[in-house]
Scaffold this motif. Sequence first.
Motif, PDB file in Angstrom:
ATOM      1  N   ALA A 118      29.915  47.477  52.083  1.00  0.00           N
ATOM      2  CA  ALA A 118      31.137  47.730  52.844  1.00  0.00           C
ATOM      3  C   ALA A 118      31.115  49.126  53.461  1.00  0.00           C
ATOM      4  CB  ALA A 118      32.353  47.574  51.938  1.00  0.00           C
ATOM      5  N   SER A 119      30.690  50.113  52.699  1.00  0.00           N
ATOM      6  CA  SER A 119      30.657  51.471  53.244  1.00  0.00           C
ATOM      7  C   SER A 119      29.647  51.570  54.386  1.00  0.00           C
ATOM      8  CB  SER A 119      30.340  52.493  52.153  1.00  0.00           C
ATOM      9  OG  SER A 119      29.065  52.264  51.599  1.00  0.00           O
ATOM     10  N   HIS A 120      28.532  50.858  54.277  1.00  0.00           N
ATOM     11  CA  HIS A 120      27.528  50.858  55.348  1.00  0.00           C
ATOM     12  C   HIS A 120      28.043  50.118  56.586  1.00  0.00           C
ATOM     13  CE1 HIS A 120      23.628  50.664  57.323  1.00  0.00           C
ATOM     14  NE2 HIS A 120      23.783  49.359  57.438  1.00  0.00           N
ATOM     15  N   ASN A 121      28.618  48.942  56.378  1.00  0.00           N
ATOM     16  CA  ASN A 121      29.048  48.107  57.508  1.00  0.00           C
ATOM     17  C   ASN A 121      30.246  48.691  58.260  1.00  0.00           C
ATOM     18  OD1 ASN A 121      27.054  46.340  56.724  1.00  0.00           O
ATOM     19  ND2 ASN A 121      28.440  44.914  55.718  1.00  0.00           N
ATOM     20  N   VAL A 122      31.175  49.298  57.539  1.00  0.00           N
ATOM     21  CA  VAL A 122      32.388  49.821  58.165  1.00  0.00           C
ATOM     22  C   VAL A 122      32.197  51.282  58.596  1.00  0.00           C
ATOM     23  CG1 VAL A 122      34.871  50.183  57.810  1.00  0.00           C
ATOM     24  CG2 VAL A 122      33.774  48.220  56.817  1.00  0.00           C
ATOM     25  N   GLY A 123      31.193  51.938  58.051  1.00  0.00           N
ATOM     26  CA  GLY A 123      30.937  53.330  58.404  1.00  0.00           C
ATOM     27  C   GLY A 123      31.744  54.308  57.576  1.00  0.00           C
ATOM     28  N   LEU A 124      31.816  54.067  56.278  1.00  0.00           N
ATOM     29  CA  LEU A 124      32.572  54.923  55.371  1.00  0.00           C
ATOM     30  C   LEU A 124      31.635  55.705  54.472  1.00  0.00           C
ATOM     31  CD1 LEU A 124      35.245  52.311  54.247  1.00  0.00           C
ATOM     32  CD2 LEU A 124      35.566  54.150  55.892  1.00  0.00           C
ATOM     33  N   ASN A 125      32.125  56.809  53.951  1.00  0.00           N
ATOM     34  CA  ASN A 125      31.374  57.599  52.980  1.00  0.00           C
ATOM     35  C   ASN A 125      31.354  56.814  51.663  1.00  0.00           C
ATOM     36  OD1 ASN A 125      30.477  59.425  51.058  1.00  0.00           O
ATOM     37  ND2 ASN A 125      31.794  61.088  51.734  1.00  0.00           N
ATOM     38  N   PHE A 126      30.170  56.501  51.153  1.00  0.00           N
ATOM     39  CA  PHE A 126      30.059  55.702  49.924  1.00  0.00           C
ATOM     40  C   PHE A 126      30.725  56.392  48.738  1.00  0.00           C
ATOM     41  CE2 PHE A 126      27.724  54.724  45.959  1.00  0.00           C
ATOM     42  CZ  PHE A 126      28.181  53.427  45.799  1.00  0.00           C
ATOM     43  N   CYS A 145      38.159  62.884  51.318  1.00  0.00           N
ATOM     44  CA  CYS A 145      38.478  61.460  51.187  1.00  0.00           C
ATOM     45  C   CYS A 145      39.968  61.266  50.961  1.00  0.00           C
ATOM     46  CB  CYS A 145      37.737  60.843  50.006  1.00  0.00           C
ATOM     47  SG  CYS A 145      35.962  61.012  50.091  1.00  0.00           S
ATOM     48  N   ARG A 146      40.488  60.207  51.513  1.00  0.00           N
ATOM     49  CA  ARG A 146      41.871  59.822  51.214  1.00  0.00           C
ATOM     50  C   ARG A 146      41.848  59.075  49.885  1.00  0.00           C
ATOM     51  NH1 ARG A 146      44.913  56.982  55.905  1.00  0.00           N
ATOM     52  NH2 ARG A 146      46.609  57.482  54.514  1.00  0.00           N
ATOM     53  N   MET A 147      42.657  59.540  48.951  1.00  0.00           N
ATOM     54  CA  MET A 147      42.695  58.951  47.615  1.00  0.00           C
ATOM     55  C   MET A 147      44.050  58.305  47.365  1.00  0.00           C
ATOM     56  SD  MET A 147      39.785  59.544  46.346  1.00  0.00           S
ATOM     57  CE  MET A 147      38.391  60.601  46.497  1.00  0.00           C
ATOM     58  N   PRO A 148      44.068  57.250  46.538  1.00  0.00           N
ATOM     59  CA  PRO A 148      45.350  56.617  46.206  1.00  0.00           C
ATOM     60  C   PRO A 148      46.169  57.514  45.277  1.00  0.00           C
ATOM     61  CG  PRO A 148      43.603  55.624  44.928  1.00  0.00           C
ATOM     62  CD  PRO A 148      42.949  56.576  45.904  1.00  0.00           C
ATOM     63  N   ALA A 149      47.462  57.326  45.309  1.00  0.00           N
ATOM     64  CA  ALA A 149      48.336  58.100  44.423  1.00  0.00           C
ATOM     65  C   ALA A 149      48.112  57.673  42.978  1.00  0.00           C
ATOM     66  CB  ALA A 149      49.793  57.881  44.805  1.00  0.00           C
ATOM     67  N   GLY A 150      48.056  58.628  42.091  1.00  0.00           N
ATOM     68  CA  GLY A 150      47.944  58.329  40.668  1.00  0.00           C
ATOM     69  C   GLY A 150      46.542  58.036  40.174  1.00  0.00           C
TER      70      GLY A 150
END
Length: 189
Positions: A118-126, A145-150
């Motif tokens: 997914a990180s490769h296909n979408v172009g995200l930092n693994f 990186c954007r992280m979820p709350a909590g």
Amino acid sequence: MKIPLRIISKRMSLEKGMSMAMLVLSFAAAQAAAQGPAGAGAAGAAGGGSSSHSYNPLKWIGKKDAKPTGDSPVANAELDQKLETKLRAMQVLSTDMTLKQACVNFLQRVDCLAALHASHNVGLNFECVKSNVTGVRVGTDTSSCRMPAGDKALSLAKTIKLLKPGADAKGAAKDAESVAKQELTAAGA
């Protein structure tokens, strides 16, 4: 001998009560007989199929397997080598990282492979994907990186949506998970 009237009426009401109780008991016995046999082997005697469900609560607990499974992140070196070669050829896994290093915080290998794809296909930092999916902050710098709350672990689809809101998160996650399952099957896991 003359019996007083009130004794006769009590006796008649007692007889009515007993006959009513007998009627109820006979009805209950008929219902029980209609339900089939009871006790040990009742399912077989009643013609019940062989259900894999057990009513024994001790069997619900199950036994833990001491051997790691093929989907475990620490399965074996041979499986890692097969997968690493294929992932490097597809440029999904970088040359400076082993599969064992990439999958260090994942509970199952299929989840790690799906995150890699997914990180490769979408172009995200693994590392960002890994941190969000596992809920564990990795040693590398993930401050961008954007992280979820909590610090809760997210599904792969929610991670993609968080990191790249414009992407088809559900489709990308589903594709990555199916490719990961195919790769594990092809590698012999």
